[in-house]
Design a protein around this motif. Structure first.
Motif, PDB file in Angstrom:
ATOM      1  N   LEU A  32       7.345  -7.903  34.806  1.00 18.85           N
ATOM      2  CA  LEU A  32       8.715  -9.010  34.678  1.00 18.85           C
ATOM      3  C   LEU A  32       8.784  -8.854  33.052  1.00 18.85           C
ATOM      4  O   LEU A  32      10.117  -8.771  32.652  1.00 18.85           O
ATOM      5  N   LEU A  33       7.830  -9.111  32.132  1.00 18.59           N
ATOM      6  CA  LEU A  33       8.051  -9.217  30.858  1.00 18.59           C
ATOM      7  C   LEU A  33       8.502  -7.920  30.216  1.00 18.59           C
ATOM      8  O   LEU A  33       9.151  -7.845  29.263  1.00 18.59           O
ATOM      9  N   LEU A  34       7.860  -6.867  30.782  1.00 13.57           N
ATOM     10  CA  LEU A  34       8.499  -5.490  30.284  1.00 13.57           C
ATOM     11  C   LEU A  34      10.151  -5.416  30.710  1.00 13.57           C
ATOM     12  O   LEU A  34      10.805  -4.764  29.603  1.00 13.57           O
ATOM     13  N   LYS A  35      10.296  -5.826  31.723  1.00 12.46           N
ATOM     14  CA  LYS A  35      11.943  -5.943  31.824  1.00 12.46           C
ATOM     15  C   LYS A  35      12.641  -6.521  30.839  1.00 12.46           C
ATOM     16  O   LYS A  35      13.801  -6.293  30.479  1.00 12.46           O
ATOM     17  N   VAL A  36      12.371  -7.875  30.705  1.00 10.14           N
ATOM     18  CA  VAL A  36      12.796  -8.934  29.774  1.00 10.14           C
ATOM     19  C   VAL A  36      12.636  -8.347  28.481  1.00 10.14           C
ATOM     20  O   VAL A  36      13.896  -8.504  27.701  1.00 10.14           O
ATOM     21  N   GLN A  37      11.636  -7.702  28.116  1.00 12.89           N
ATOM     22  CA  GLN A  37      11.697  -7.241  26.711  1.00 12.89           C
ATOM     23  C   GLN A  37      12.578  -6.031  26.378  1.00 12.89           C
ATOM     24  O   GLN A  37      13.101  -5.820  25.291  1.00 12.89           O
ATOM     25  N   ALA A  38      12.583  -5.233  27.224  1.00 11.21           N
ATOM     26  CA  ALA A  38      13.420  -3.885  27.370  1.00 11.21           C
ATOM     27  C   ALA A  38      12.961  -3.145  26.079  1.00 11.21           C
ATOM     28  O   ALA A  38      11.823  -2.715  26.122  1.00 11.21           O
ATOM     29  N   ASP A  39      13.576  -2.934  25.185  1.00 10.05           N
ATOM     30  CA  ASP A  39      13.301  -1.914  23.956  1.00 10.05           C
ATOM     31  C   ASP A  39      12.756  -2.778  22.841  1.00 10.05           C
ATOM     32  O   ASP A  39      12.469  -2.132  21.641  1.00 10.05           O
ATOM     33  N   GLN A  40      12.631  -4.226  23.024  1.00  7.64           N
ATOM     34  CA  GLN A  40      12.440  -4.982  21.830  1.00  7.64           C
ATOM     35  C   GLN A  40      10.952  -5.177  21.881  1.00  7.64           C
ATOM     36  O   GLN A  40      10.404  -6.121  22.148  1.00  7.64           O
ATOM     37  N   THR A  41       9.978  -4.145  21.461  1.00  7.38           N
ATOM     38  CA  THR A  41       8.451  -4.341  21.527  1.00  7.38           C
ATOM     39  C   THR A  41       7.787  -4.143  20.238  1.00  7.38           C
ATOM     40  O   THR A  41       6.769  -3.862  20.263  1.00  7.38           O
ATOM     41  N   GLN A  42       8.819  -4.089  19.026  1.00  2.00           N
ATOM     42  CA  GLN A  42       8.108  -3.674  17.900  1.00  2.00           C
ATOM     43  C   GLN A  42       7.699  -5.220  17.335  1.00  2.00           C
ATOM     44  O   GLN A  42       8.260  -6.149  17.635  1.00  2.00           O
ATOM     45  N   LEU A  43       6.607  -5.095  16.326  1.00  2.00           N
ATOM     46  CA  LEU A  43       6.213  -6.282  15.549  1.00  2.00           C
ATOM     47  C   LEU A  43       7.436  -7.099  15.035  1.00  2.00           C
ATOM     48  O   LEU A  43       8.347  -6.582  14.504  1.00  2.00           O
ATOM     49  N   ASP A  44       7.511  -8.360  15.266  1.00  2.00           N
ATOM     50  CA  ASP A  44       8.469  -9.588  14.883  1.00  2.00           C
ATOM     51  C   ASP A  44       9.998  -9.235  15.443  1.00  2.00           C
ATOM     52  O   ASP A  44      10.807 -10.112  15.206  1.00  2.00           O
ATOM     53  N   GLU A  45      10.131  -8.424  16.292  1.00  2.00           N
ATOM     54  CA  GLU A  45      11.223  -8.318  16.960  1.00  2.00           C
ATOM     55  C   GLU A  45      11.701  -9.343  18.023  1.00  2.00           C
ATOM     56  O   GLU A  45      10.703 -10.138  18.415  1.00  2.00           O
ATOM     57  N   GLN A  46      12.664  -9.708  18.207  1.00  2.00           N
ATOM     58  CA  GLN A  46      13.239 -10.987  18.941  1.00  2.00           C
ATOM     59  C   GLN A  46      14.068 -10.593  19.905  1.00  2.00           C
ATOM     60  O   GLN A  46      15.017  -9.740  19.903  1.00  2.00           O
ATOM     61  N   ARG A  47      14.139 -11.310  21.180  1.00  2.00           N
ATOM     62  CA  ARG A  47      15.102 -11.084  22.128  1.00  2.00           C
ATOM     63  C   ARG A  47      15.635 -12.466  22.669  1.00  2.00           C
ATOM     64  O   ARG A  47      14.744 -13.319  23.129  1.00  2.00           O
ATOM     65  N   HIS A  48      16.886 -12.823  22.560  1.00  2.00           N
ATOM     66  CA  HIS A  48      17.194 -13.997  23.211  1.00  2.00           C
ATOM     67  C   HIS A  48      17.977 -13.844  24.450  1.00  2.00           C
ATOM     68  O   HIS A  48      18.817 -13.217  24.792  1.00  2.00           O
ATOM     69  N   PHE A  49      17.819 -15.077  25.195  1.00  2.00           N
ATOM     70  CA  PHE A  49      18.613 -15.035  26.434  1.00  2.00           C
ATOM     71  C   PHE A  49      19.416 -16.434  26.581  1.00  2.00           C
ATOM     72  O   PHE A  49      18.727 -17.415  26.452  1.00  2.00           O
ATOM     73  N   PHE A  50      20.490 -16.327  26.769  1.00  2.00           N
ATOM     74  CA  PHE A  50      21.441 -17.549  26.672  1.00  2.00           C
ATOM     75  C   PHE A  50      21.681 -17.757  28.136  1.00  2.00           C
ATOM     76  O   PHE A  50      22.322 -17.088  28.916  1.00  2.00           O
ATOM     77  N   ILE A  51      21.147 -19.049  28.722  1.00  2.00           N
ATOM     78  CA  ILE A  51      21.613 -19.487  30.077  1.00  2.00           C
ATOM     79  C   ILE A  51      22.715 -19.972  30.358  1.00  2.00           C
ATOM     80  O   ILE A  51      23.247 -19.773  31.421  1.00  2.00           O
ATOM     81  N   ASN A  52      23.136 -20.975  29.383  1.00  2.00           N
ATOM     82  CA  ASN A  52      24.279 -21.714  29.494  1.00  2.00           C
ATOM     83  C   ASN A  52      24.583 -22.222  27.839  1.00  2.00           C
ATOM     84  O   ASN A  52      23.878 -21.578  26.869  1.00  2.00           O
ATOM     85  N   ASP A  53      25.574 -23.138  27.927  1.00  2.00           N
ATOM     86  CA  ASP A  53      25.798 -23.357  26.594  1.00  2.00           C
ATOM     87  C   ASP A  53      25.125 -24.303  25.662  1.00  2.00           C
ATOM     88  O   ASP A  53      24.915 -24.656  24.526  1.00  2.00           O
ATOM     89  N   TYR A  54      23.898 -24.789  26.397  1.00  2.00           N
ATOM     90  CA  TYR A  54      22.937 -25.670  25.849  1.00  2.00           C
ATOM     91  C   TYR A  54      21.411 -25.176  26.070  1.00  2.00           C
ATOM     92  O   TYR A  54      20.677 -25.832  25.125  1.00  2.00           O
ATOM     93  N   LEU A  55      21.272 -24.045  26.597  1.00  2.00           N
ATOM     94  CA  LEU A  55      19.878 -23.729  27.067  1.00  2.00           C
ATOM     95  C   LEU A  55      19.733 -22.204  26.519  1.00  2.00           C
ATOM     96  O   LEU A  55      20.506 -21.326  27.300  1.00  2.00           O
TER      97      LEU A  55
END
Length: 158
Positions: A32-55
């Motif tokens: 699941l983490l591999l799916k969530v990270q997608a291609d963002q696997t280099q050092l200090d890379e970040q990936r953001h997931f916006f669930i709604n306006d607050y979270l």
């Protein structure tokens, strides 16, 4: 015949972690983490997931070695940043690429999650705290995959 329970009946069985369940959960979390990270696997890379306006959730790659990676997975409340850090859950996860497993090694105030805790204890950890924390990670990952929106930059040919 006595009305008092015998010592055999009153003796509590010591908690034994279910290793098969924990290992399959860690393997599931890895994929699941591999799916969530997608291609963002280099050092200090970040990936953001916006669930709604607050979270939102943020995944950061902190360390990469030959066989492992260390990532931080944290929840962000977008509306009010004055909340105490306790209300901003965060986990540090070690990915074992050779074994294809992901294990929560730190969560909130627990700096090293033990496989089993005696109960009761001063910190009020559950006996199966490690299993519960890894299950919580699994639920976060499913939430990000099913409801999360990712900001993607599109490349244009000009």
């Amino acid at each position: 015949m006595s009305f008092f329970p015998s010592s055999k009946v009153n003796r509590k069985k010591k908690y034994q972690p279910n290793l098969v369940s924990l290992m399959s959960l860690c393997a599931n979390n890895y994929f699941l983490l591999l799916k969530v990270q997608a291609d963002q696997t280099q050092l200090d890379e970040q990936r953001h997931f916006f669930i709604n306006d607050y979270l939102a959730y943020k995944i950061t790659v902190n360390e990469i070695t030959r066989y492992t990676s260390l990532i931080t997975f944290e929840q962000k409340i977008l509306d009010n940043n004055t909340l105490p850090s306790v209300l901003h859950p965060r986990m540090v996860i070690r990915l074992y690429h050779d074994a294809r497993m992901a294990e929560v090694i730190s969560s909130q105030d627990i700096h090293q999650v033990k496989p089993r805790y005696d109960y009761p204890n001063e910190q009020m950890h559950q006996q199966d705290e490690k299993q519960q924390i890894n299950q919580f990670l699994n639920e976060w990952l499913h939430l990000c995959l099913h409801q999360g929106q990712v900001k993607v930059s599109l490349l244009t040919n000009q």
